[in-house]
Every structure is written in structure tokens, then in C-alpha cells.
Design an enzyme around this catalytic site. Structure first.
Site, PDB file in Angstrom:
ATOM      1  N   GLU A 264       0.838  -1.204   0.000  1.00  0.00           N
ATOM      2  CA  GLU A 264       0.000   0.000   0.000  1.00  0.00           C
ATOM      3  C   GLU A 264       0.864   1.241   0.000  1.00  0.00           C
ATOM      4  O   GLU A 264       2.001   1.197   0.484  1.00  0.00           O
ATOM      5  CB  GLU A 264      -0.893   0.026   1.250  1.00  0.00           C
ATOM      6  CG  GLU A 264      -2.011  -0.980   1.210  1.00  0.00           C
ATOM      7  CD  GLU A 264      -2.828  -1.050   2.498  1.00  0.00           C
ATOM      8  OE1 GLU A 264      -3.661  -1.955   2.610  1.00  0.00           O
ATOM      9  OE2 GLU A 264      -2.605  -0.202   3.389  1.00  0.00           O
ATOM     10  N   LYS A 266       2.376   4.446   1.403  1.00  0.00           N
ATOM     11  CA  LYS A 266       2.577   4.910   2.779  1.00  0.00           C
ATOM     12  C   LYS A 266       2.382   6.420   2.773  1.00  0.00           C
ATOM     13  O   LYS A 266       3.264   7.173   2.383  1.00  0.00           O
ATOM     14  CB  LYS A 266       3.970   4.553   3.283  1.00  0.00           C
ATOM     15  CG  LYS A 266       4.178   4.981   4.724  1.00  0.00           C
ATOM     16  CD  LYS A 266       5.535   4.611   5.226  1.00  0.00           C
ATOM     17  CE  LYS A 266       5.661   4.885   6.713  1.00  0.00           C
ATOM     18  NZ  LYS A 266       5.198   6.210   7.105  1.00  0.00           N
ATOM     19  N   ARG A 271      -2.200   9.467  11.501  1.00  0.00           N
ATOM     20  CA  ARG A 271      -2.981   8.252  11.789  1.00  0.00           C
ATOM     21  C   ARG A 271      -4.266   8.610  12.522  1.00  0.00           C
ATOM     22  O   ARG A 271      -4.241   9.401  13.471  1.00  0.00           O
ATOM     23  CB  ARG A 271      -2.137   7.321  12.659  1.00  0.00           C
ATOM     24  CG  ARG A 271      -2.727   5.943  12.902  1.00  0.00           C
ATOM     25  CD  ARG A 271      -2.200   4.947  11.932  1.00  0.00           C
ATOM     26  NE  ARG A 271      -2.622   3.583  12.139  1.00  0.00           N
ATOM     27  CZ  ARG A 271      -1.785   2.586  12.417  1.00  0.00           C
ATOM     28  NH1 ARG A 271      -0.497   2.816  12.572  1.00  0.00           N
ATOM     29  NH2 ARG A 271      -2.235   1.362  12.542  1.00  0.00           N
ATOM     30  N   ARG A 286      -2.947   8.434  17.154  1.00  0.00           N
ATOM     31  CA  ARG A 286      -2.183   7.264  17.588  1.00  0.00           C
ATOM     32  C   ARG A 286      -1.913   7.305  19.088  1.00  0.00           C
ATOM     33  O   ARG A 286      -1.771   6.287  19.741  1.00  0.00           O
ATOM     34  CB  ARG A 286      -0.894   7.302  16.784  1.00  0.00           C
ATOM     35  CG  ARG A 286       0.078   6.287  17.180  1.00  0.00           C
ATOM     36  CD  ARG A 286       1.212   6.319  16.188  1.00  0.00           C
ATOM     37  NE  ARG A 286       2.377   5.775  16.824  1.00  0.00           N
ATOM     38  CZ  ARG A 286       3.531   5.626  16.221  1.00  0.00           C
ATOM     39  NH1 ARG A 286       3.679   6.026  14.974  1.00  0.00           N
ATOM     40  NH2 ARG A 286       4.533   5.114  16.861  1.00  0.00           N
ATOM     41  N   GLU A 316      -5.393   6.905   7.605  1.00  0.00           N
ATOM     42  CA  GLU A 316      -4.406   7.982   7.613  1.00  0.00           C
ATOM     43  C   GLU A 316      -5.061   9.191   6.929  1.00  0.00           C
ATOM     44  O   GLU A 316      -5.553   9.072   5.803  1.00  0.00           O
ATOM     45  CB  GLU A 316      -3.149   7.523   6.855  1.00  0.00           C
ATOM     46  CG  GLU A 316      -2.019   8.499   6.860  1.00  0.00           C
ATOM     47  CD  GLU A 316      -1.002   8.260   7.980  1.00  0.00           C
ATOM     48  OE1 GLU A 316      -1.243   7.444   8.902  1.00  0.00           O
ATOM     49  OE2 GLU A 316       0.050   8.936   7.934  1.00  0.00           O
ATOM     50  N   PHE A 357      -7.515   2.035   5.678  1.00  0.00           N
ATOM     51  CA  PHE A 357      -6.815   0.808   5.327  1.00  0.00           C
ATOM     52  C   PHE A 357      -7.182  -0.416   6.164  1.00  0.00           C
ATOM     53  O   PHE A 357      -6.714  -1.508   5.886  1.00  0.00           O
ATOM     54  CB  PHE A 357      -5.300   1.000   5.274  1.00  0.00           C
ATOM     55  CG  PHE A 357      -4.681   1.667   6.476  1.00  0.00           C
ATOM     56  CD1 PHE A 357      -4.497   0.965   7.645  1.00  0.00           C
ATOM     57  CD2 PHE A 357      -4.265   2.984   6.410  1.00  0.00           C
ATOM     58  CE1 PHE A 357      -3.911   1.567   8.735  1.00  0.00           C
ATOM     59  CE2 PHE A 357      -3.673   3.601   7.509  1.00  0.00           C
ATOM     60  CZ  PHE A 357      -3.502   2.882   8.671  1.00  0.00           C
ATOM     61  N   ARG A 433       4.262  -4.248  17.428  1.00  0.00           N
ATOM     62  CA  ARG A 433       5.112  -4.067  16.255  1.00  0.00           C
ATOM     63  C   ARG A 433       5.598  -5.467  15.890  1.00  0.00           C
ATOM     64  O   ARG A 433       6.770  -5.771  15.996  1.00  0.00           O
ATOM     65  CB  ARG A 433       6.285  -3.168  16.661  1.00  0.00           C
ATOM     66  CG  ARG A 433       6.941  -2.434  15.533  1.00  0.00           C
ATOM     67  CD  ARG A 433       8.146  -1.685  16.053  1.00  0.00           C
ATOM     68  NE  ARG A 433       7.799  -0.512  16.827  1.00  0.00           N
ATOM     69  CZ  ARG A 433       7.422   0.640  16.298  1.00  0.00           C
ATOM     70  NH1 ARG A 433       7.336   0.780  15.010  1.00  0.00           N
ATOM     71  NH2 ARG A 433       7.129   1.665  17.063  1.00  0.00           N
ATOM     72  N   LYS A 439       7.264  -1.177   6.941  1.00  0.00           N
ATOM     73  CA  LYS A 439       7.371   0.054   6.146  1.00  0.00           C
ATOM     74  C   LYS A 439       8.655   0.029   5.332  1.00  0.00           C
ATOM     75  O   LYS A 439       9.674  -0.512   5.791  1.00  0.00           O
ATOM     76  CB  LYS A 439       7.279   1.278   7.038  1.00  0.00           C
ATOM     77  CG  LYS A 439       8.270   1.294   8.168  1.00  0.00           C
ATOM     78  CD  LYS A 439       8.011   2.450   9.123  1.00  0.00           C
ATOM     79  CE  LYS A 439       8.944   2.337  10.299  1.00  0.00           C
ATOM     80  NZ  LYS A 439       8.765   3.336  11.316  1.00  0.00           N
TER      81      LYS A 439
HETATM   82  P1  ATP Z   1       6.849   3.924  14.099  1.00  0.00           P
HETATM   83  O1  ATP Z   1       7.448   2.791  13.343  1.00  0.00           O
HETATM   84  O2  ATP Z   1       7.198   4.041  15.525  1.00  0.00           O
HETATM   85  O3  ATP Z   1       5.404   4.080  13.801  1.00  0.00           O
HETATM   86  P2  ATP Z   1       7.084   6.151  12.663  1.00  0.00           P
HETATM   87  O4  ATP Z   1       5.878   6.808  13.195  1.00  0.00           O
HETATM   88  O5  ATP Z   1       8.261   6.979  12.281  1.00  0.00           O
HETATM   89  O6  ATP Z   1       7.621   5.102  13.591  1.00  0.00           O
HETATM   90  P3  ATP Z   1       6.192   5.746  10.222  1.00  0.00           P
HETATM   91  O7  ATP Z   1       7.401   5.822   9.361  1.00  0.00           O
HETATM   92  O8  ATP Z   1       5.376   6.976  10.392  1.00  0.00           O
HETATM   93  O9  ATP Z   1       6.608   5.235  11.524  1.00  0.00           O
HETATM   94  O10 ATP Z   1       5.299   4.508   9.725  1.00  0.00           O
HETATM   95  C1  ATP Z   1       4.131   4.055  10.306  1.00  0.00           C
HETATM   96  C2  ATP Z   1       2.974   4.981  10.046  1.00  0.00           C
HETATM   97  O11 ATP Z   1       2.672   5.086   8.656  1.00  0.00           O
HETATM   98  C3  ATP Z   1       1.661   4.517  10.580  1.00  0.00           C
HETATM   99  O12 ATP Z   1       1.550   4.768  11.955  1.00  0.00           O
HETATM  100  C4  ATP Z   1       0.638   5.314   9.781  1.00  0.00           C
HETATM  101  O13 ATP Z   1       0.378   6.533  10.425  1.00  0.00           O
HETATM  102  C5  ATP Z   1       1.357   5.607   8.494  1.00  0.00           C
HETATM  103  N1  ATP Z   1       0.735   5.021   7.293  1.00  0.00           N
HETATM  104  C6  ATP Z   1       0.651   5.647   6.105  1.00  0.00           C
HETATM  105  N2  ATP Z   1       0.066   4.895   5.178  1.00  0.00           N
HETATM  106  C7  ATP Z   1      -0.265   3.724   5.764  1.00  0.00           C
HETATM  107  C8  ATP Z   1      -0.894   2.522   5.298  1.00  0.00           C
HETATM  108  N3  ATP Z   1      -1.296   2.375   4.049  1.00  0.00           N
HETATM  109  N4  ATP Z   1      -1.033   1.522   6.195  1.00  0.00           N
HETATM  110  C9  ATP Z   1      -0.622   1.640   7.477  1.00  0.00           C
HETATM  111  N5  ATP Z   1      -0.014   2.762   7.966  1.00  0.00           N
HETATM  112  C10 ATP Z   1       0.173   3.795   7.122  1.00  0.00           C
END
Ligand code: ATP
Length: 578
Positions: A264, A266, A271, A286, A316, A357, A433, A439
């Protein structure tokens, strides 16, 4: 229960920094606690009177506490402020002042936990002009009947700064030790890696992730493990979102989630967990903050385009440019999250699209144990897509590296951060996690650091905090790693501004000296940098070269998510290898 019993536990906890000792202290206390006191005691142990998801806040400023101590002790506010400056802890000031007049309170009644808890709750229900006097009265009434050490902890609780350091994991383990695992400490020390023990801890953690309420979990634990395992999510009560692991190659991402997988976009947004419960809608971040009022258009998108008598949807919200339709990075919409006024105007200026999602609950039933592919099908059935309002996250099911690479490039081109890989057959694990989603981003590693100090600006930056001292986490402590001023804007329209950040930080200022202020760790920034250097200037032993603020992350991350010193060390070692 007497408040002095709880205070004795605080005092014991204050004496040790060892996690296992803290766990043992808490466990033996929980064992003795009656069920009717559990709700209060578990919150107070965490230094709170409201669960973390509750919007009610104590909202008591240091000035008000000084007035209350003054009323209770007969000492002038000026004298108390002087002492506060010296110790940096109003709790200690209260303790000493009450100590000085111990004779007068000799005949007063024993303070009960319930009385403290109720008075503190009442404090938060008072708001607006003319309530300050009432608040001072409620608090001074408590302080007058308190013994010195009780006064210390009442004041610290009111200021939301308990300083006895119980991490969430410690409280969780103490619930296990109190109710679900027998044996002495020495043995417990050794069982931490045993499968049966780990299973119990995991069950308690899962129950907490689903409810965000240790009291509910403790009450179930008292009944036994099956009762804990029975706890599930419920619509209307915020739950913790599932988190992603990170991989840096497409192969690794696939090997974590299996082939084929759902890929998907990102989205670089915000969130949102959306609940529909008894006809009402609620949007949670979140970090479980309720942002329903700030996003009225999102509520409309949901109301008009999602079918179901009740549900929980994971999504999101992403900002986009109304003229070009291009997605915008998160910092452009960051102002919307805290905005209290002019909400509709701001919604027009900074519109968001909701990308849904996942669906976790529908029509009275939890879906988290169902495989992701099925949940996504269900989601597609209940959502009517309306571009630029609400859409299903853009998805591709594939097992091919080639397709994944193409999908990634398309995602970046459309203004996204990267892509997600999701296991088709995986359940949804609140708060975990576990690697059911991964990601995959192009950008380099960043650090999430907490602000612990700042400097007041001069000249045209007067009235703003400017240079910010950052810290990483080392167990329960925060250690400084550098200062940052770059990346924050002078104009609000351009993203995170000095003005916005100053306003956010003001309530957390602990003390000041000249231009410099010390700040209670709360506000988290995501920081980009050129390099990590070894340094003797900062407590962490490291410094960042050319740090730059990417965005504020306080709404999404708590203190437990601050990057830890181990990560800093790892990144430092990695760059040396290159
Ligand atoms: P962590 O790994 O602690 O969440 P982070 O906040 O830096 O660190 P991100 O890089 O932001 O992590 O990646 C996770 C976030 O990506 C999710 O919490 C969500 O907000 C966002 N996100 C965007 N698109 C999607 C998607 N299609 N599915 C799930 N999450 C998504």
C-alpha cells in the site's frame, strides 16, 4: 485505603532504579489492594487521576499550587517561590512547609486515597474564570490534612510530575507477579525468558493494548488468565494502533510478511482511528487523543460514505494541495491538530483526504482475529470511495520484486513517503510491532528526540523560544544530544513555526535562568542530521551534525517512543563502517 499506604509505596519506588525491584514492590502492594480501590490505585501509581485516553486534564499551574501551599502553611508565596527555585520541585517545598507546622495538624484526620483522588478529580472539573479560588481551596484542604511526605506526592501528582518512574512494562509485569505467577523474586528473575512466563506477559500486554486501562486488566488478572485472554477491543474505547517494522530492501520486506503480500502507499499524514458508537463519531490519534472537533469534515466523510451501525476503522488523514491535488507532507496539516478556533476556515485552507486501510470492529463484532485480506474485503464493502474525501488506501497484491519496485516509485511520485508491505493472512495486533506490516521508505534514518531545554529569542524572534536542546532516551532517563533551531519556520503558513512550538512548550517550562529555560520532557521532534559525532559536550556522549527539524511528533509519539541511546550508538557505528 489510607493515602499513607500508597505514599509508602511511592517512597519505596523512589529508592530504587532497578526494574525488578520496582516490579516486586508494586506486585506485593497490588496483592494487598482491595478490588474496590484498584481503579484509583492503579491510576495514582502512574501519577494520574484519569486514564491516558480520557480528555480530562488536571490543568493545574504551578502558581496555583504555590497559592494552595501558602494557604495551608501560612507562608508567603514569595518565600515558597524562592524555595522552589532552589529545589526545582514544588513537591519538596510542600513537604518542608508542612513539616514546619506538623504540630498544628497533629489532630487532623487520616487522609484516605479516595479523598485525595476525589479532590483531584474535582479540580479538573472546574474551569473558567472565578474557579481559581475554588481550586486553591480543594488543594489546600488536602494539604492541610496531609503529613509532610503525603503533601509532597499530592503536589507532584497535581503537577503531573510524580518522579518515581514506573514504566508501563513495569506495571504490566507487576500485575503478572501479583496475580498470575507465583514464586519469589530470584526465580522470577530467571523465568523472564521462559515460554510459559512470556505467554502470560504477552496476554496481559495484549489486554492492555486493547483497553488502555491497567485497572481493567488487573481486575481480570485477579480472576485468572482466561479472564485476561477474554479482554478484547470494544467500540467507543480507544485502543492502540498496530505499528510497523522497518526493512530497507524489498526482499527483506517480503521475507517478513510473505509472498504474495498487500502493498500500500505509505501516506505521509496523520494516523486516525475512527469509532462509530451509539450513533456518535470519534476520531483518535495514535496517542489516543480525541481530535473529533478539529476534523469536522472527516466526520462528514465517514457519516456519508461508511455503512455500519458501529465500527472502528484505521486510517491515515493526508493533506493535499487544493489547487494541484498533490499530497503534501505532514507538517503542512500539523496546525490542524491543536487548533481550537477557526476550525472550519482552516479545514478549507488545509484540506485532508482520509485513506482508510483497515476495519477492526463492525456491527457489534471484533474483527481483529480475522486475516487482513478478509478485513480489507469487508472494508471495501462498507466504504463508498469519494476521491479527495475518503478512499481505500491504494493497494497492490503481488509477490514480485519488480512490481513492488514499480509500485514504490509510483508512490514516491505521487508525494508519498514510501510503501507498506502487509501480510495477507495476519490478524490485527493492537499496540504491537509484530511484523504483520512493514514500512519501506527511501529516506535516511531520523531520530525522534524530546525537547528538554530552550532559549528565548532576541530581536525579531523575541517572545519565541528558539534554540531547542534535544535528548534521547537511556532506560528511564533522558540524555542530551544537541541543539536545533533549523527547520522551524517564522511564518505559520509554512509549517511548524516558532510561535506554535513556543505555545506548545510553555506549559512544560520548569525553570529559567537568563535566556535559558529547562523544559519538562514532553514535546517530541523528528530530527534529520548529516552525521552523528562522539562528543563530550552532551550527556549522551554524542552530538548531531547539522540537525534539522522535520516535524513535531508529540501527537503520535509518547516518551516511551523517544529514540534510545542504543539506536544512536548503532547508527554511529554504522556510519563509521561506510
Ligand atoms: P513507528 O514505526 O514508531 O510508527 P514512525 O511513526 O516513524 O515510527 P512511520 O514511518 O510513520 O513510523 O510509519 C508508520 C505509520 O505510517 C503509521 O503509523 C501510519 O500513520 C502511516 N501510514 C501511512 N500509510 C499507511 C498505510 N497504508 N497503512 C498503514 N499505515 C500507514
Amino acid at each position: 485505603m489510607k493515602y499513607s499506604d500508597l505514599v509508602a509505596v511511592y517512597a519505596e519506588l523512589e529508592q530504587t532504579t532497578k526494574r525488578l525491584e520496582k516490579t516486586a514492590i508494586l506486585a506485593s502492594f497490588l496483592k494487598k489492594t482491595q478490588e474496590s480501590d484498584l481503579d484509583m490505585v492503579i491510576l495514582l501509581l502512574q501519577g494520574k487521576v484519569f486514564p491516558s485516553y480520557d480528555e480530562a486534564k488536571l490543568g493545574v499551574a504551578a502558581k496555583l499550587v504555590i497559592r494552595a501551599i501558602s494557604t495551608a502553611s501560612g507562608l508567603t508565596p514569595a518565600k515558597l517561590e524562592q524555595d522552589w527555585k532552589k529545589t526545582g520541585d514544588l513537591g519538596l517545598v510542600a513537604e518542608r512547609m508542612i513539616h514546619g507546622k506538623v504540630q498544628a495538624t497533629l489532630f487532623s484526620q487520616e487522609l484516605m486515597v479516595k479523598k485525595v483522588f476525589d479532590n483531584l478529580k474535582k479540580l479538573s472539573s472546574l474551569s473558567g474564570a472565578g474557579t481559581v479560588d475554588q481550586k486553591v481551596k480543594l488543594l489546600s484542604e488536602l494539604l492541610t490534612s496531609a503529613k509532610p511526605e503525603e503533601a509532597k506526592f499530592i503536589v507532584r501528582t497535581v503537577l503531573e510530575d510524580l518522579r518515581v518512574g514506573i514504566a508501563e512494562g513495569t506495571l504490566r509485569d507487576s500485575i503478572v507477579w501479583a496475580y498470575l505467577y507465583q514464586g519469589n523474586i530470584e526465580e522470577k528473575n530467571q523465568v523472564e525468558n521462559r515460554e510459559d512466563y512470556k505467554k502470560v506477559v504477552e496476554a496481559v500486554q495484549e489486554a492492555y493494548n486493547a483497553t488502555n486501562d491497567f485497572a481493567t486488566v488487573a481486575k481480570a488478572a485477579k480472576k485468572g488468565l482466561p479472564a485476561v485472554q477474554d479482554i478484547s477491543i470494544s467500540v467507543g474505547s480507544p485502543l492502540q494502533v498496530m505499528l510497523a517494522q522497518k526493512e530497507t530492501t524489498i526482499d527483506d520486506a517480503f521475507s517478513r510478511v510473505g509472498r504474495p503480500a498487500a502493498l500500500e502507499y505509505k501516506y505521509d499524514g496523520f494516523r486516525m482511528l475512527i469509532h462509530k458508537h451509539e450513533g456518535k463519531y470519534a476520531l483518535y490519534t495514535r496517542r489516543l487523543e480525541n481530535v473529533t472537533a478539529q476534523f469536522p469534515e472527516v466526520v462528514n466523510f465517514i457519516r456519508d460514505n461508511v455503512n455500519g451501525s458501529n465500527f472502528i476503522i484505521d486510517a491515515e488523514a493526508v493533506g493535499f494541495d487544493a489547487k494541484t491535488n498533490q499530497y503534501l507532507p505532514f507538517q503542512h496539516i500539523s496546525q490542524r491538530i491543536r487548533r481550537k478556533y477557526g476550525i472550519l476556515e482552516l479545514a478549507k485552507k488545509l484540506p485532508v483526504e482520509l485513506n482508510v486501510f483497515d476495519v477492526l470492529f463492525l456491527n457489534g463484532k471484533s474483527l481483529i482475529k480475522e486475516p487482513f485480506s478478509k478485513r480489507r474485503d469487508t472494508l471495501a464493502k462498507i466504504v463508498t470511495e469519494r476521491p479527495k474525501k475518503i478512499i481505500l488506501a491504494h493497494q497492490l497484491i503481488t509477490g514480485e520484486n519488480k512490481d513492488a519496485q514499480k509500485f514504490f516509485e509510483a508512490a514516491i511520485k505521487a508525494g508519498n513517503e514510501g510503501i507498506m508491505f502487509k501480510a495477507l493472512d495476519a490478524p490485527y495486533k493492537p499496540g504491537s510491532r509484530v511484523g504483520h506490516m512493514v514500512k519501506f521508505k527511501s529516506a535516511m534514518e531520523t531520530l525522534d528526540l524530546v525537547i528538554v531545554g530552550a532559549e528565548w529569542g532576541e530581536g525579531k524572534r523575541k517572545g519565541w523560544l528558539t534554540s531547542f536542546t534535544l535528548a534521547c532516551k537511556d532506560e528511564d532517563e533522558f540524555k542530551e544530544i544537541g541543539k536545533v533551531g533549523t527547520g522551524i519556520k517564522e511564518l505559520e503558513e509554512e509549517g511548524l513555526s516558532f510561535n506554535e512550538l513556543t505555545e506548545t512548550l510553555k506549559p512544560y517550562i520548569l525553570s529559567g535562568k537568563g535566556k535559558e529555560v529547562r523544559i519538562k520532557p514532553h514535546v517530541i521532534l523528528e530530527i534529520k542530521f548529516e552525521e552523528i559525532q562522539a562528543s563530550t559536550s552532551y550527556g549522551s556522549g554524542y552530538a548531531l551534525r547539522f540537525p534539522r527539524v522535520l516535524r513535531e511528533r508529540t501527537m503520535e509519539k509518547g516518551l516511551k517512543d523517544v529514540s534510545d541511546l542504543d539506536l544512536v550508538k548503532r547508527l554511529y557505528a554504522q556510519q563509521k563502517k561506510v
